[in-house]
Write a protein that holds these residues in place. Structure first.
Motif, PDB file in Angstrom:
ATOM      1  N   GLN A 228      46.856 -63.819 -21.414  1.00 22.78           N
ATOM      2  CA  GLN A 228      45.739 -64.161 -20.290  1.00 22.78           C
ATOM      3  C   GLN A 228      45.300 -65.456 -20.533  1.00 22.78           C
ATOM      4  OE1 GLN A 228      45.202 -62.557 -17.432  1.00 22.78           O
ATOM      5  NE2 GLN A 228      46.651 -60.950 -18.329  1.00 22.78           N
ATOM      6  N   THR A 229      45.188 -65.944 -21.917  1.00 23.15           N
ATOM      7  CA  THR A 229      44.310 -67.172 -22.170  1.00 23.15           C
ATOM      8  C   THR A 229      45.160 -68.373 -21.888  1.00 23.15           C
ATOM      9  OG1 THR A 229      44.912 -66.564 -24.409  1.00 23.15           O
ATOM     10  CG2 THR A 229      42.347 -66.461 -23.746  1.00 23.15           C
ATOM     11  N   LYS A 230      46.531 -67.913 -22.017  1.00 23.38           N
ATOM     12  CA  LYS A 230      47.482 -69.354 -21.466  1.00 23.38           C
ATOM     13  C   LYS A 230      47.224 -69.625 -19.975  1.00 23.38           C
ATOM     14  CE  LYS A 230      51.754 -69.078 -24.499  1.00 23.38           C
ATOM     15  NZ  LYS A 230      52.618 -68.239 -24.396  1.00 23.38           N
ATOM     16  N   GLU A 231      46.890 -68.531 -19.312  1.00 19.61           N
ATOM     17  CA  GLU A 231      46.746 -69.087 -17.831  1.00 19.61           C
ATOM     18  C   GLU A 231      45.141 -69.457 -17.640  1.00 19.61           C
ATOM     19  OE1 GLU A 231      47.693 -65.132 -15.871  1.00 19.61           O
ATOM     20  OE2 GLU A 231      49.939 -65.382 -16.642  1.00 19.61           O
ATOM     21  N   ASN A 232      44.413 -68.826 -18.354  1.00 20.08           N
ATOM     22  CA  ASN A 232      42.793 -69.217 -18.202  1.00 20.08           C
ATOM     23  C   ASN A 232      42.079 -69.381 -19.830  1.00 20.08           C
ATOM     24  OD1 ASN A 232      40.277 -69.411 -18.006  1.00 20.08           O
ATOM     25  ND2 ASN A 232      40.021 -67.496 -16.680  1.00 20.08           N
ATOM     26  N   PRO A 233      42.021 -70.417 -20.174  1.00 18.25           N
ATOM     27  CA  PRO A 233      41.554 -70.469 -21.386  1.00 18.25           C
ATOM     28  C   PRO A 233      40.186 -70.035 -21.763  1.00 18.25           C
ATOM     29  CG  PRO A 233      42.187 -72.635 -20.700  1.00 18.25           C
ATOM     30  CD  PRO A 233      42.185 -71.845 -19.521  1.00 18.25           C
ATOM     31  N   ASN A 234      39.516 -69.737 -20.690  1.00 19.27           N
ATOM     32  CA  ASN A 234      38.109 -68.979 -20.625  1.00 19.27           C
ATOM     33  C   ASN A 234      38.149 -67.512 -20.572  1.00 19.27           C
ATOM     34  OD1 ASN A 234      36.825 -71.630 -21.189  1.00 19.27           O
ATOM     35  ND2 ASN A 234      36.762 -71.909 -18.955  1.00 19.27           N
ATOM     36  N   PHE A 235      39.490 -67.044 -20.472  1.00 17.49           N
ATOM     37  CA  PHE A 235      39.515 -65.495 -19.991  1.00 17.49           C
ATOM     38  C   PHE A 235      38.694 -64.758 -20.799  1.00 17.49           C
ATOM     39  CE2 PHE A 235      41.529 -61.421 -20.363  1.00 17.49           C
ATOM     40  CZ  PHE A 235      41.485 -61.033 -19.029  1.00 17.49           C
ATOM     41  N   ILE A 236      38.615 -64.801 -22.210  1.00 13.21           N
ATOM     42  CA  ILE A 236      38.091 -64.061 -23.150  1.00 13.21           C
ATOM     43  C   ILE A 236      36.422 -64.087 -23.008  1.00 13.21           C
ATOM     44  CG2 ILE A 236      37.508 -63.310 -25.343  1.00 13.21           C
ATOM     45  CD1 ILE A 236      40.295 -64.138 -26.145  1.00 13.21           C
ATOM     46  N   GLU A 237      36.066 -65.402 -22.747  1.00 14.89           N
ATOM     47  CA  GLU A 237      34.592 -65.479 -22.721  1.00 14.89           C
ATOM     48  C   GLU A 237      34.059 -64.775 -21.320  1.00 14.89           C
ATOM     49  OE1 GLU A 237      31.793 -66.083 -24.357  1.00 14.89           O
ATOM     50  OE2 GLU A 237      33.398 -66.567 -25.570  1.00 14.89           O
ATOM     51  N   GLU A 238      35.026 -64.920 -20.278  1.00 20.49           N
ATOM     52  CA  GLU A 238      34.541 -64.405 -18.996  1.00 20.49           C
ATOM     53  C   GLU A 238      34.657 -62.865 -18.788  1.00 20.49           C
ATOM     54  OE1 GLU A 238      37.156 -66.897 -16.265  1.00 20.49           O
ATOM     55  OE2 GLU A 238      36.199 -68.665 -16.587  1.00 20.49           O
ATOM     56  N   ASN A 239      35.575 -62.294 -19.829  1.00 17.33           N
ATOM     57  CA  ASN A 239      35.853 -60.815 -19.570  1.00 17.33           C
ATOM     58  C   ASN A 239      35.499 -60.164 -20.967  1.00 17.33           C
ATOM     59  OD1 ASN A 239      37.018 -60.875 -16.996  1.00 17.33           O
ATOM     60  ND2 ASN A 239      38.280 -62.389 -17.937  1.00 17.33           N
ATOM     61  N   LYS A 240      34.705 -60.722 -21.794  1.00 18.82           N
ATOM     62  CA  LYS A 240      34.071 -60.060 -22.848  1.00 18.82           C
ATOM     63  C   LYS A 240      33.898 -58.575 -22.923  1.00 18.82           C
ATOM     64  CE  LYS A 240      33.260 -62.923 -26.710  1.00 18.82           C
ATOM     65  NZ  LYS A 240      32.441 -63.840 -27.410  1.00 18.82           N
ATOM     66  N   ALA A 241      32.742 -58.485 -21.906  1.00 17.45           N
ATOM     67  CA  ALA A 241      32.276 -56.894 -22.125  1.00 17.45           C
ATOM     68  C   ALA A 241      33.254 -55.883 -21.450  1.00 17.45           C
ATOM     69  CB  ALA A 241      30.947 -57.093 -20.959  1.00 17.45           C
ATOM     70  N   ASP A 242      34.035 -56.564 -20.325  1.00 15.18           N
ATOM     71  CA  ASP A 242      35.120 -55.546 -20.081  1.00 15.18           C
ATOM     72  C   ASP A 242      36.337 -55.344 -20.825  1.00 15.18           C
ATOM     73  OD1 ASP A 242      33.636 -55.070 -17.622  1.00 15.18           O
ATOM     74  OD2 ASP A 242      35.116 -56.597 -16.180  1.00 15.18           O
ATOM     75  N   ILE A 243      36.478 -56.338 -21.738  1.00 13.43           N
ATOM     76  CA  ILE A 243      37.351 -56.158 -22.775  1.00 13.43           C
ATOM     77  C   ILE A 243      37.018 -55.233 -23.464  1.00 13.43           C
ATOM     78  CG2 ILE A 243      38.950 -57.353 -24.597  1.00 13.43           C
ATOM     79  CD1 ILE A 243      38.735 -59.957 -22.908  1.00 13.43           C
ATOM     80  N   CYS A 244      35.735 -55.279 -24.293  1.00 11.74           N
ATOM     81  CA  CYS A 244      35.124 -54.334 -25.107  1.00 11.74           C
ATOM     82  C   CYS A 244      35.205 -52.999 -24.556  1.00 11.74           C
ATOM     83  CB  CYS A 244      33.956 -54.838 -25.641  1.00 11.74           C
ATOM     84  SG  CYS A 244      33.770 -56.391 -26.519  1.00 11.74           S
ATOM     85  N   ALA A 245      34.861 -52.818 -23.409  1.00 14.55           N
ATOM     86  CA  ALA A 245      34.639 -51.630 -22.770  1.00 14.55           C
ATOM     87  C   ALA A 245      36.015 -50.714 -22.788  1.00 14.55           C
ATOM     88  CB  ALA A 245      33.896 -51.622 -21.418  1.00 14.55           C
ATOM     89  N   SER A 246      37.183 -51.529 -22.560  1.00 15.71           N
ATOM     90  CA  SER A 246      38.490 -51.060 -22.325  1.00 15.71           C
ATOM     91  C   SER A 246      38.787 -50.730 -23.658  1.00 15.71           C
ATOM     92  CB  SER A 246      39.316 -52.097 -21.286  1.00 15.71           C
ATOM     93  OG  SER A 246      38.598 -52.118 -20.158  1.00 15.71           O
ATOM     94  N   VAL A 247      38.515 -51.461 -24.567  1.00 10.78           N
ATOM     95  CA  VAL A 247      39.143 -51.231 -25.923  1.00 10.78           C
ATOM     96  C   VAL A 247      38.425 -49.990 -26.509  1.00 10.78           C
ATOM     97  CG1 VAL A 247      39.139 -52.317 -28.373  1.00 10.78           C
ATOM     98  CG2 VAL A 247      39.900 -53.948 -26.656  1.00 10.78           C
ATOM     99  N   GLN A 248      37.130 -50.048 -26.364  1.00  5.84           N
ATOM    100  CA  GLN A 248      36.483 -48.983 -26.824  1.00  5.84           C
ATOM    101  C   GLN A 248      36.901 -47.533 -26.321  1.00  5.84           C
ATOM    102  OE1 GLN A 248      32.429 -49.278 -27.919  1.00  5.84           O
ATOM    103  NE2 GLN A 248      31.996 -47.523 -26.491  1.00  5.84           N
ATOM    104  N   HIS A 249      37.211 -47.550 -24.842  1.00  9.76           N
ATOM    105  CA  HIS A 249      37.697 -46.549 -24.263  1.00  9.76           C
ATOM    106  C   HIS A 249      38.982 -45.746 -24.676  1.00  9.76           C
ATOM    107  CE1 HIS A 249      38.144 -43.814 -20.527  1.00  9.76           C
ATOM    108  NE2 HIS A 249      39.294 -44.420 -20.556  1.00  9.76           N
ATOM    109  N   THR A 250      39.814 -47.099 -24.929  1.00 10.64           N
ATOM    110  CA  THR A 250      41.191 -46.530 -25.262  1.00 10.64           C
ATOM    111  C   THR A 250      41.263 -45.874 -26.807  1.00 10.64           C
ATOM    112  OG1 THR A 250      41.768 -48.606 -24.299  1.00 10.64           O
ATOM    113  CG2 THR A 250      43.521 -47.573 -25.568  1.00 10.64           C
ATOM    114  N   ILE A 251      40.208 -46.500 -27.613  1.00  9.22           N
ATOM    115  CA  ILE A 251      40.232 -46.024 -28.948  1.00  9.22           C
ATOM    116  C   ILE A 251      39.483 -44.589 -28.833  1.00  9.22           C
ATOM    117  CG2 ILE A 251      38.813 -46.117 -31.166  1.00  9.22           C
ATOM    118  CD1 ILE A 251      38.988 -48.957 -30.962  1.00  9.22           C
TER     119      ILE A 251
END
Ligand code: KG4
Ligand code: ZN
Length: 342
Positions: A228-251
């Motif tokens: 994702q960051t190859k396509e959009n270098p700001n991907f993590i910054e822009e989606n941090k909360a959703d990434i965290c929520a999705s990771v936590q949900h998976t765990i």
């Protein structure tokens, strides 16, 4: 005539928290913990720095615990300490302190398994309901992920465990990939509260029996974010909360799959959680919701008894004291202490 109260001093030094607690029977008089901020800059616990900090902290922390409890050294009946598992250099500080103090005061020593301490924290009496035996405890910390069948305070059996990373380690390693400081678990929790848990799908490695595996999840998050960051270098910054929520949900989904399977196979309905990751708000909510759905009685520790603390070591020591199981001066710390008492 009432029996004399049992006063125990507990010492915990297995990782990066120096903690001392005084208990009287099953109530806490004090529980003092000194954390170690020094590790933050390294992105993880540096064992040599941890043991040095324990050496500096242990006397002031014990002093503070005794003062807060208004108990003198002479009033202590026994000393409980963490024998293992944990970092050797850290464990040695608490073990040596406990041995020397018990020798000087001529009182018994109680050697406690850190993981038993996390589970038996449920028996710290603060007027709350306590689990009935047998119960299942999902113990999730930075170093361990275990499904434990608890038949009595001294009869605990691991029914399932992680074959690679622990749940807390998964939180911390993924947090590091996202660029969060160590320990990342609580920060992922915080961000997850405002994110969408179903936005991204990550792999849920499944293993046999009641075991767990988390290393595949970490790799799948890493590859996904690299792409994702190859396509959009700001991907993590822009989606941090959703990434965290999705990771936590998976765990949590991985954790609950095996927990519900074990509870159903054993027909056990008293279910507890313990260890640092049991402070996770998503885990706490999901346990309550699953409990309502399955008809479980659920037991969630107070925040201060989730992460490492000496109160849980003191209460675990009380159960050893009551059975007359004492350690002697030849006892030594063990980094890889077997879960079941030998
Ligand atoms: O039990 P603990 O204090 O130390 C060990 O014995 O390992 O657990 C520490 C672990 C760390 O991995 C930390 O990130 C995790 O517990 N942790 C959390 C939360 N609070 C602590 N993980 C997710 N959400 C939290 N709120
Ligand atoms: Zn712990």
């Amino acid at each position: 005539m009432s029996q004399k109260a049992l006063v125990i001093l507990g010492i915990e030094s297995s990782c990066d928290d120096t903690s001392a607690a005084v208990i009287k029977n099953d109530t806490i008089l004090s529980n003092i913990t000194a954390g170690q901020a020094i590790h933050e800059q390294y992105g993880g616990v540096v064992p040599e720095l941890a043991s040095r900090a324990h050496q500096q902290n242990i006397i002031p922390v014990v002093d503070a615990a005794l003062k807060k409890a208004a108990v003198s050294l002479e009033e202590i009946d026994a000393i409980a300490f963490t024998k293992g598992p944990g970092l050797m250099g850290s464990l040695v500080v608490g073990t040596s302190f406990a041995k020397a103090t018990a020798l000087a005061l001529n009182i018994p020593l109680l050697d406690v398994n850190h993981m038993h301490g996390h589970i038996l924290a449920h028996f710290i009496n603060e007027g709350q309901a306590m689990p009935n035996f047998p119960f299942i405890c999902l113990t999730v910390s930075g170093g361990h992920t275990q499904l434990v069948l608890v038949k009595s305070p001294l009869d605990l059996t691991v029914m399932g465990t992680t074959i690679d990373d622990a749940a807390g380690e998964a939180f911390d390693k993924i947090a590091k990939i996202i660029g969060l400081p160590y320990p990342g678990g609580p920060l992922v929790d915080k961000l997850a509260q405002v994110g969408d848990p179903n936005r991204f799908e990550f792999s849920k490695p499944s293993v046999g029996g009641y075991d767990y595996s988390f290393s595949g999840l970490k790799t799948s998050v890493l590859y996904f974010l690299q792409k994702q960051t190859k396509e959009n270098p700001n991907f993590i910054e822009e989606n941090k909360a959703d990434i965290c929520a999705s990771v936590q949900h998976t765990i949590l989904t991985i954790l609950f799959k095996q927990l519900t399977k074990l509870a159903s196979d054993l027909s056990i309905t008293d279910i507890a959680i313990a260890g640092g990751v049991s402070a996770n708000s998503g885990l706490r909510h999901r346990l309550i919701a699953t409990g309502e759905e399955k008809g479980w009685r659920v037991f969630i520790p107070k925040f201060e008894y989730c992460t490492d603390n000496a109160a849980m070591i003191a209460i675990a020591g009380k159960f050893l004291y009551e059975k007359g199981i004492f350690a002697d001066q030849t006892v030594s710390a063990l980094a890889r202490l077997p879960f079941e008492r030998q």
